[in-house]
Write an enzyme that holds these catalytic residues in place. Structure first.
Site, PDB file in Angstrom:
ATOM      1  N   GLU A   1     102.194-102.657  -6.885  1.00  0.00           N
ATOM      2  CA  GLU A   1     103.557-102.493  -7.406  1.00  0.00           C
ATOM      3  C   GLU A   1     104.238-103.857  -7.370  1.00  0.00           C
ATOM      4  OE1 GLU A   1     105.820 -99.255  -5.674  1.00  0.00           O
ATOM      5  OE2 GLU A   1     104.307 -97.795  -6.233  1.00  0.00           O
TER       6      GLU A   1
ATOM      7  N   ARG B   1     111.399-106.945  -8.904  1.00  0.00           N
ATOM      8  CA  ARG B   1     112.273-106.179  -9.795  1.00  0.00           C
ATOM      9  C   ARG B   1     113.438-106.954 -10.378  1.00  0.00           C
ATOM     10  NH1 ARG B   1     112.419-100.947  -6.163  1.00  0.00           N
ATOM     11  NH2 ARG B   1     110.223-100.661  -6.631  1.00  0.00           N
TER      12      ARG B   1
ATOM     13  N   ARG C   1     115.027-105.819  -2.696  1.00  0.00           N
ATOM     14  CA  ARG C   1     113.938-105.118  -2.002  1.00  0.00           C
ATOM     15  C   ARG C   1     112.646-105.173  -2.798  1.00  0.00           C
ATOM     16  NH1 ARG C   1     111.896-100.172  -2.496  1.00  0.00           N
ATOM     17  NH2 ARG C   1     113.672 -99.167  -3.518  1.00  0.00           N
TER      18      ARG C   1
ATOM     19  N   HIS D   1     119.416 -98.822  -8.889  1.00  0.00           N
ATOM     20  CA  HIS D   1     118.318 -98.154  -8.177  1.00  0.00           C
ATOM     21  C   HIS D   1     118.498 -98.139  -6.661  1.00  0.00           C
ATOM     22  CE1 HIS D   1     114.290 -96.672  -7.526  1.00  0.00           C
ATOM     23  NE2 HIS D   1     113.932 -97.746  -6.833  1.00  0.00           N
TER      24      HIS D   1
ATOM     25  N   HIS E   1     116.666-101.349 -11.271  1.00  0.00           N
ATOM     26  CA  HIS E   1     115.239-101.156 -11.581  1.00  0.00           C
ATOM     27  C   HIS E   1     115.056-101.362 -13.079  1.00  0.00           C
ATOM     28  CE1 HIS E   1     111.285 -99.309 -11.851  1.00  0.00           C
ATOM     29  NE2 HIS E   1     111.241 -99.183 -10.539  1.00  0.00           N
TER      30      HIS E   1
HETATM   31  C1  SIN Z   1     109.041 -97.321  -8.298  1.00  0.00           C
HETATM   32  O1  SIN Z   1     108.226 -96.419  -8.163  1.00  0.00           O
HETATM   33  O2  SIN Z   1     109.015 -98.119  -9.230  1.00  0.00           O
HETATM   34  C2  SIN Z   1     110.158 -97.426  -7.315  1.00  0.00           C
HETATM   35  C3  SIN Z   1     109.626 -97.492  -5.956  1.00  0.00           C
HETATM   36  C4  SIN Z   1     110.595 -98.163  -5.049  1.00  0.00           C
HETATM   37  O3  SIN Z   1     111.799 -97.979  -5.212  1.00  0.00           O
HETATM   38  O4  SIN Z   1     110.159 -98.952  -4.219  1.00  0.00           O
END
Ligand code: SIN
Length: 514
Positions: free
Chosen positions: A115, A275, A369, A334, A229
């Site tokens: 991620e 992000r 974050r 987000h 996000h």
């Molecule tokens: C996501 O799944 O993109 C969000 C996960 C998160 O907020 O860390």
């Protein structure tokens, strides 16, 4: 007549931090949880992305730490970030020992995904893209039957006696006032996503915990750091939900209407950049006309529906044909990196009051974050807090419920606050937009420092809290004359050395830099 209930610990909220704390305390303390909606109404329950840990033998927690600090733009509290990450494997192992099931590979090993911001595959998931739901349901199933969850009970203000938090007064499901008197009061109400639109947050997430803590005199920190996000599923102006970064972890790419890749060459991690970076690139492309519509190209992902059942359902609801290989996306609010200033054990500056989860600011996320550290934070600090509560000796509470002064306020509608915030205190900020926002918040004639013990309806109380938090974010953002992580000042581009590791602290009638 106000109903009065006595307990050892009252926890406000019902997301992962609240439930985990209750599990750790139950059997040893009398615990009551109160939540203003049904217990499932939390961002934890909605979380698609998982929980990060350097779980693979080839991975190293020091690398995870460096990734988190880089994503957080070195605004993190390094001691706490190191603690949380170093503990993360142990945190996961304890969940597994308790009986939690994470997704596994065919050979039985734990499946680890990529991620945003992470330089290695280290994200554990459950139910594909339903980690939050699976984890909160599992933790709730571990609760002692003596723990009460009072649903549809809204916390209105904290009860403060002799400079100590002695509980909370609330309105129950019938709108009747109830005073919960407790030795320890825990705010685990999550962030404030719903003061913006669009957002990924559950509608219940309106910043109540932040506002009531502020009114009671607790210090708040880093309120200017809001995370947007990059990939919300938005079609014809309607928000259907989140499209997890895990989709980009499987290879999906962000493109414009002509198929041009938007992140190519913008960051070494490209589509898996942190992000804040991805959001800024998409927002600029939208603003400059490079993208009349942003899409996620998912054509390279085999068996998308099997892998991402929640996202596939959202796409069906939005009438998107997945066989075309494109999902329309756009950025939205987000996560709140700031919050109630809290130490290692969740203690706040107000004795007797603790804060955990997204409502707290322990500094583990810095200015932005990294992916999948929110569920990790929730569990880590629910544990340290429970440990502290269990080992400290407390004197019994013998407070009286406070008298309530009726008051009538003129308050904006929620949609007005949300529009104003996204337009003026959103992804791009300037001195002018922030002053506009502050003026607007103050134009309602409310004394944000003095408004307390108000006899408002539940809906009014929620709007007062939203407006208070909006004002705190806008005025902190005005103060921070640089761009860092989630806070982008068009008039102050780039990070400024003089702001490095400096936090803006908000206390009633005070604004300080540390
Ligand atoms: C996501 O799944 O993109 C969000 C996960 C998160 O907020 O860390």
């Amino acid at each position: 007549m106000m109903k009065v209930l006595n307990t050892d610990v009252v926890i406000i909220g019902s997301g992962l931090a609240a439930l985990y704390a209750a599990v750790r305390l139950s059997g040893k303390k009398r615990v009551v949880l109160l939540t203003k909606s049904k217990w499932q109404s939390s961002n934890s329950y909605l979380a698609q992305g998982g929980i990060a840990a350097a779980y693979d033998q080839s991975d190293d927690w020091h690398v995870q730490l460096e990734d988190a600090l880089k994503a957080g733009r070195y605004h993190n509290n390094v001691r706490e970030t190191s603690f949380m990450i170093k503990e993360s494997k142990h945190t996961i192992d304890r969940l597994i020992q308790m009986g939690m099931t994470f997704d596994r590979n065919e050979d039985g090993s734990i499946a680890l995904a990529r991620e945003g911001g992470h330089s290695a595959a280290r994200i554990l998931h459950a139910g594909g893209d339903a980690t939050g739901r699976e984890l909160t349901k599992f933790i709730k199933s571990q609760l002692d039957q003596h723990v009460h969850i009072d649903e549809y009970t809204q916390a209105c203000d904290l009860i403060v006696k002799d400079n100590r938090c002695a509980g909370v007064w609330a309105k129950d499901e019938n709108g009747e006032k109830v005073a919960y008197l407790a030795q320890d009061t825990v705010i685990a109400t999550g962030g404030c996503g719903h003061i913006y639109a669009p957002t990924t947050a559950d509608p219940a997430v309106t910043g109540d915990g932040l506002a009531i803590a502020y009114r009671a005199g607790a210090a708040l920190s880093d309120m200017e750091f809001v995370q947007f996000h990059p990939t919300l599923l938005i079609k014809d102006g309607k928000v259907y939900g989140l499209v997890s970064e895990a989709v980009r972890g499987e290879g999906a790419k962000l493109i414009n209407q002509d198929g041009r890749r938007l992140l190519a060459g913008k960051h070494p991690l490209e589509d898996l950049a942190p992000r804040d970076v991805v959001t800024r690139v998409l927002f600029k492309a939208q603003k400059t006309g490079l993208a009349s519509q942003v899409y996620l190209d998912i054509s390279m992902i085999d068996q998308f529906s099997g892998h991402f059942p929640t996202i596939s359902r959202l796409c069906r609801e939005a009438g998107i044909d997945l066989s075309k290989g494109r999902i329309p996306v756009s950025p939205g609010a987000h996560f709140m990196m700031g919050g109630i200033a809290a130490g290692h054990d969740g203690a706040t500056t107000l004795p007797g009051l603790y804060a955990i989860g997204e409502a707290a600011c322990t500094g583990v996320h810095g200015a932005n974050r990294i992916a999948s550290h929110s569920l990790l934070e929730a569990i880590t600090y629910a544990s340290t807090m429970a440990e502290s509560i269990l080992t400290e000796k407390k004197s019994p509470v013998n407070g009286h419920a406070p008298a309530v002064t009726p008051a009538h306020l003129h308050l904006p509608a929620k949609e007005q606050i949300q529009r104003m915030m996204f337009g003026n205190v959103g992804i791009w900020r300037t001195k002018e937009s922030l002053l506009r926002a502050i003026d607007w918040c103050e134009s309602w004639g409310i004394d944000f420092n003095g408004a307390r013990n108000l006899d408002l309806s539940k809906d009014e109380a929620e709007r007062l809290n939203m407006l208070t938090v909006a004002w705190l974010i806008a005025s902190s953002a005005l103060e921070r004359t640089e761009s860092r992580g989630g806070h982008t000042r068009i008039d102050f581009p780039g990070e400024a050395e003089r702001w490095r590791q400096k936090s803006i602290i908000r206390e009633v009638n005070q604004l300080e830099h540390y």
